[in-house]
Design an enzyme around this catalytic site. Structure first.
Site, PDB file in Angstrom:
ATOM      1  CG  ASP A  47      -2.320  -0.129 -14.581  1.00 48.83           C
ATOM      2  OD1 ASP A  47      -3.306  -0.751 -14.139  1.00 48.83           O
ATOM      3  OD2 ASP A  47      -1.304   0.140 -13.913  1.00 48.83           O
TER       4      ASP A  47
ATOM      5  CB  ALA B 270       8.469   3.686  -7.765  1.00 49.19           C
TER       6      ALA B 270
ATOM      7  CB  ALA C  55       3.867   1.591  -9.009  1.00 48.90           C
ATOM      8  CB  ALA C  56       4.900   6.064  -5.164  1.00 47.31           C
ATOM      9  N   GLY C  57       3.260   3.775  -3.819  1.00 48.97           N
ATOM     10  CA  GLY C  57       2.814   3.094  -2.605  1.00 48.97           C
ATOM     11  C   GLY C  57       3.066   1.604  -2.643  1.00 48.97           C
ATOM     12  CG  ASP C  58       1.226  -0.805  -5.525  1.00 47.28           C
ATOM     13  OD1 ASP C  58       0.476  -0.904  -4.537  1.00 47.28           O
ATOM     14  OD2 ASP C  58       0.802  -0.595  -6.676  1.00 47.28           O
TER      15      ASP C  58
END
Length: 278
Positions: A13, A258, A225-228
């Site tokens: 990233d 996160a 990265a909250a969803g991950d």
């Protein structure tokens, strides 16, 4: 200890910090630029590992210096990389990420080697769960589900159509509210978790809501990265025998942790940090 095989993407990233997200055609000056390991597959693998699971990542990277950067935290934290493919003809995937002062993001992904990933039965055999994402080819996702000997979990992101026969094979789909609206037929899966950021998440079975949870209040720094994190935490909790409600509450809390830190993989919480919040 639960065993999870993650079939997914690895990216490096490139993250620019700005005061606000640019409008179309607008140029803004960034206050900083950082290079951070990422990719939905790698993020979820590392998140599950930090939450206490034994994790193997099946992924493809280039034969380039970016791959070593992208894999550094996975190696450090003990994610197994036996299923990693090196693709000399393709660069390691990259994501171009803009983060504003409120933690909102825009993300553009250049797939690179991720687009070449192929999956065999040996990659996933024996795992308690196979977790896959849509940052790799449909053929890899389908093969992961076909060869799985445990639970099949699909984080259907980024959103695109998913074949009905694949959805019928999937035990759990995880999406955000925009993805849920964009992808038809998700309720054909065994269960569907739908996230809505600070408003929390719901779990559906057979098209009916069976659990709902909200995250604890936090100060948002970076939502990358909250969803991950949510995905990994929900799966780990379910594999540990948690009820739907408790697993959803754990996942919401992990996702909230996160967003309080910058970067994708550096922000992922440990089991001890999650336990302290819960």
């Amino acid at each position: 200890m639960s065993r999870i095989a993650v079939v997914g993407s690895v990216n490096l990233d490139l993250v620019a910090r700005v005061s606000r997200l640019p409008a179309p055609g607008e140029t803004l000056a960034a206050s900083g630029l950082s290079r951070v390991p990422g990719g939905k597959g790698a993020n979820q693998a590392l998140a599950a590992r930090r939450l206490g699971a034994e994790v193997a990542l099946v992924a493809a990277v280039g034969d380039d210096p970016a791959a070593d950067e992208a894999l550094a935290l996975l190696r450090r934290d003990g994610v197994r990389l036996d299923g990693l493919r090196r693709e000399p003809a393709h660069p390691t995937g990259h994501a171009l990420i803009t983060v504003d002062d409120s933690g909102e993001t825009t993300i553009v992904v250049a797939a690179g080697a991720n687009a070449t990933l192929q999956v065999t039965a040996d990659d996933v055999r024996g795992a308690d769960a196979v977790l896959t994402v849509l940052e790799v080819p449909d053929s890899a996702v389908a093969a992961a589900a076909e060869h799985a000997t445990g639970l099949v979990v699909l984080n259907a992101a980024p959103a695109r159509a998913v074949a009905p026969e694949l959805l019928r094979r999937v035990d759990l789909v995880i999406v955000n509210s925009a993805e849920f609206a964009a992808i038809e037929g998700l309720d054909a899966a065994g269960a569907v978790a739908v996230t809505s950021g600070g408003d929390g998440a719901v779990l559906r079975r057979g098209g009916r809501e069976v659990a709902r949870a909200e995250p604890p209040p936090v100060t948002v720094v970076d939502g990358t990265a909250a969803g991950d994190t949510f995905t990994a935490a929900l799966l780990v909790a379910l594999l540990e025998g948690a009820s739907d409600a408790d697993a959803l509450r754990s996942a919401c809390a992990a996702g909230a942790l996160a967003v309080t830190r910058a970067g994708a993989q550096p922000s992922l919480p440990t089991a001890a940090e999650l336990a302290a919040v819960l």
